[in-house]
Design an enzyme around this catalytic site. Structure first.
Site, PDB file in Angstrom:
ATOM      1  N   THR A   1       0.824  -1.212   0.000  1.00  0.00           N
ATOM      2  CA  THR A   1       0.000   0.000   0.000  1.00  0.00           C
ATOM      3  C   THR A   1       0.851   1.252   0.000  1.00  0.00           C
ATOM      4  OG1 THR A   1      -1.806  -1.117   1.141  1.00  0.00           O
ATOM      5  CG2 THR A   1      -1.773   1.273   1.286  1.00  0.00           C
TER       6      THR A   1
ATOM      7  N   SER B   1       1.119  -7.217  -0.737  1.00  0.00           N
ATOM      8  CA  SER B   1       1.672  -8.184   0.224  1.00  0.00           C
ATOM      9  C   SER B   1       0.723  -9.331   0.544  1.00  0.00           C
ATOM     10  CB  SER B   1       2.113  -7.492   1.511  1.00  0.00           C
ATOM     11  OG  SER B   1       1.047  -7.265   2.392  1.00  0.00           O
TER      12      SER B   1
ATOM     13  N   ASP C   1      -0.481  -6.506   5.022  1.00  0.00           N
ATOM     14  CA  ASP C   1      -1.222  -7.756   5.190  1.00  0.00           C
ATOM     15  C   ASP C   1      -0.361  -8.899   5.721  1.00  0.00           C
ATOM     16  OD1 ASP C   1      -3.556  -6.576   4.415  1.00  0.00           O
ATOM     17  OD2 ASP C   1      -3.571  -7.391   2.386  1.00  0.00           O
TER      18      ASP C   1
END
Length: 332
Positions: A17, A67, A101
């Site tokens: 992100t 991820s 994540d």
């Protein structure tokens, strides 16, 4: 040691992100992760020059992925590149940009597999963002600055995670929120430190890199095709034997590209308790030579062992970290 010793900071990019882009600045969830290269990302942080305090900045794009799609090949590449840079006298530390994540898994994997002697001398700091780089107020820029502060600190060692001004140890950190900027927690252990106005305020002692880590046994990581397969199952109301039995049935049939099952981690309820039907299946798996480890779904506390336990507990690790620990144990 030359005058250039510890004069360089290395940033390894993996996407996530922090490198994401959305079509609207107000969109914090509909973005595409891993769109901005690590060099471009670093160039967007004007205050970074001041945080570097005269250190040379070196960046390398190791991967460019969301991820949630993290895989063993990227882990192995990160391990190799981090090891390469940590071994250089002129490198003070390594920062890794990563999606949130699977951040806790990558951090724990690196803590277990990087050489303790390297981690004793220099830190590896993973950082991230909950908002994409295109957001009105992207949190990744501040997180990068904070990670730089930690990586250049003489107090830091081992692998840690920096997010929203908080420093977490790799063994303790866990993502606990789906949206807020302060998405990580260290459970009962608490954070290691805070970064406040470019300064590190330490709360507890930095964990010592362990000489009994997986690195001491494995040394060089093998090709990922040979990494042992370990799966996670969860105990819950109405849990049954079907998933475990299906994994056992698959194990009995050799299939191209499908590794045989070697281990199972069960995320149990409460103190690692397991539904009676699921436990029966896990006992069958254990009898068939599958190593079974018992963790908990709870985000706080350890699984406390009892004398009549039929499966070993995870020694305080969450299910995802217990899976990594078991993989490395089986790999050795």
């Amino acid at each position: 040691m030359s005058s250039k010793a510890c004069a360089r900071l290395v940033v390894l990019g993996t996407g996530g992100t922090i490198a994401g882009q959305a079509s609207s600045q107000s969109d914090n969830i509909g973005y595409s992760a891993a769109q901005v290269g690590v060099a471009q990302l670093l160039a967007s942080v004007p205050a970074l020059d001041q945080a570097l305090t005269g250190h040379e900045l070196v960046s390398e794009q190791v991967a460019q992925i969301d991820s949630k799609d993290m895989d063993f090949a990227v882990w192995r590449a990160l391990h190799q590149r981090a090891s390469h840079y940590l071994a250089q006298d002129e490198v003070a530390g390594v920062v890794i940009t990563h999606g949130t994540d699977t951040l806790e898994e990558t951090a724990y994997f690196l803590q277990c597999t990087l050489a303790p002697a390297l981690l004793q001398a220099k830190p590896v700091v993973l950082t991230c963002a909950m908002r994409p780089a295109s957001a009105v107020t992207p949190d990744g820029l501040c997180n990068l600055l904070d990670a730089t502060t930690v990586a250049l600190s003489t107090a830091a060692r081992g692998v840690s995670v920096v997010c929203a001004g908080t420093v977490h140890a790799a063994a303790d950190v866990q993502k606990v929120h789906t949206y807020r900027l302060d998405a990580f927690d260290s459970g009962d252990s608490g954070p290691l430190a805070y970064v406040e106005e470019g300064a590190l305020r330490q709360l507890r002692s930095w964990p010592e890199p362990s000489s009994s880590s997986a690195h001491a046994v494995i040394g060089t990581l093998p090709d990922v095709d040979g990494w042992p397969r370990v799966e996670i199952v969860m105990s819950h109301a109405g849990a049954g034997a079907a998933v475990v039995d299906a994994l056992l049935a698959q194990r009995a049939v050799a299939a191209p590209g499908v590794l045989p099952l070697r281990g199972l981690v069960v995320a149990g309820t409460g103190n690692g308790t397991v539904h009676v039907a699921l436990q029966a299946a896990l006992l069958r798996a254990q009898a068939a030579g599958i190593v079974v480890v018992r963790a908990s779904r709870c985000t706080g506390g350890w699984v406390l062992p009892r004398s009549d336990d039929v499966f070993p507990d995870s020694q305080g690790l969450s299910a995802v970290k217990a899976r990594i620990a078991l993989m490395l144990r089986l790999m050795a």
